[in-house]
Motif scaffolding. Sequence first.
Motif, PDB file in Angstrom:
ATOM      1  N   TYR A 245      16.264  37.012   7.095  1.00  7.62           N
ATOM      2  CA  TYR A 245      15.870  36.969   5.774  1.00  7.62           C
ATOM      3  C   TYR A 245      16.110  37.720   4.977  1.00  7.62           C
ATOM      4  N   PHE A 246      16.532  37.027   3.582  1.00  4.50           N
ATOM      5  CA  PHE A 246      16.915  38.157   2.495  1.00  4.50           C
ATOM      6  C   PHE A 246      15.842  37.799   1.581  1.00  4.50           C
ATOM      7  N   GLY A 247      16.023  38.222   0.469  1.00  6.98           N
ATOM      8  CA  GLY A 247      15.472  38.575  -1.118  1.00  6.98           C
ATOM      9  C   GLY A 247      16.149  37.831  -1.842  1.00  6.98           C
TER      10      GLY A 247
ATOM     11  N   ALA B 294      15.228  45.434   2.727  1.00 10.77           N
ATOM     12  CA  ALA B 294      16.176  45.753   2.845  1.00 10.77           C
ATOM     13  C   ALA B 294      16.645  45.588   1.371  1.00 10.77           C
ATOM     14  N   ARG B 295      16.838  46.682   0.047  1.00  7.84           N
ATOM     15  CA  ARG B 295      17.035  46.355  -0.955  1.00  7.84           C
ATOM     16  C   ARG B 295      19.111  45.586  -0.977  1.00  7.84           C
ATOM     17  N   ASN B 296      20.230  46.122  -0.442  1.00  7.15           N
ATOM     18  CA  ASN B 296      21.598  45.204   0.163  1.00  7.15           C
ATOM     19  C   ASN B 296      21.073  43.478   0.919  1.00  7.15           C
ATOM     20  N   ARG B 297      19.890  43.265   1.252  1.00  7.37           N
ATOM     21  CA  ARG B 297      19.612  42.143   1.476  1.00  7.37           C
ATOM     22  C   ARG B 297      19.074  41.213   0.034  1.00  7.37           C
ATOM     23  N   THR B 298      18.811  42.047  -0.707  1.00  8.89           N
ATOM     24  CA  THR B 298      18.634  40.902  -2.179  1.00  8.89           C
ATOM     25  C   THR B 298      18.823  41.021  -3.321  1.00  8.89           C
ATOM     26  N   ILE B 299      19.220  39.955  -3.627  1.00  8.15           N
ATOM     27  CA  ILE B 299      19.929  39.046  -4.418  1.00  8.15           C
ATOM     28  C   ILE B 299      19.735  38.591  -5.917  1.00  8.15           C
ATOM     29  N   LYS B 300      20.346  38.621  -6.831  1.00  6.28           N
ATOM     30  CA  LYS B 300      19.836  37.952  -8.486  1.00  6.28           C
ATOM     31  C   LYS B 300      19.938  36.078  -7.909  1.00  6.28           C
TER      32      LYS B 300
END
Length: 137
Positions: free
Chosen positions: A91-93, A110-116
């Motif tokens: 998963y990612f965000g 995680a923050r590093n798996r969340t993107i614009k």
Amino acid sequence: MADPRAFISFDFDHNEESRMLFVGQCKNSSTPFSVQDWSSKSALPQAVWESSISGKIGKCNLLIVLVGKTMASATGVAKEIAMAKAQNVPYFGVYVDGADSNSTLPTGLARNRTIKWTWAGVATAITQMMGEGKNKV
């Protein structure tokens, strides 16, 4: 790219419009990937929701979390992330509705798996997810 099945996790009370826009854009022919939205479209009783959603997530290749500004109150999103993790679904965000790197993330993301929200970024993340977790070949 194959046609990955994605469960779209979102704050049902605050980000329904973003979910509709995100899924609608995924269906646009110029989008560099294709995603099937298996998220719940209506509120369900808790026991029915947990059983139904867990089953749907398990049938998906990945989970995409739409991260809005009210994630701290979205307990269902944190449960969906936990279900994905338990079933080895990567998963990612994606930040939506004005959320950004200063916004609260749901538990487990995680923050590093969340993107614009850019289609190039989402396509890259989907490609990455298709090589992780239960998608590894």
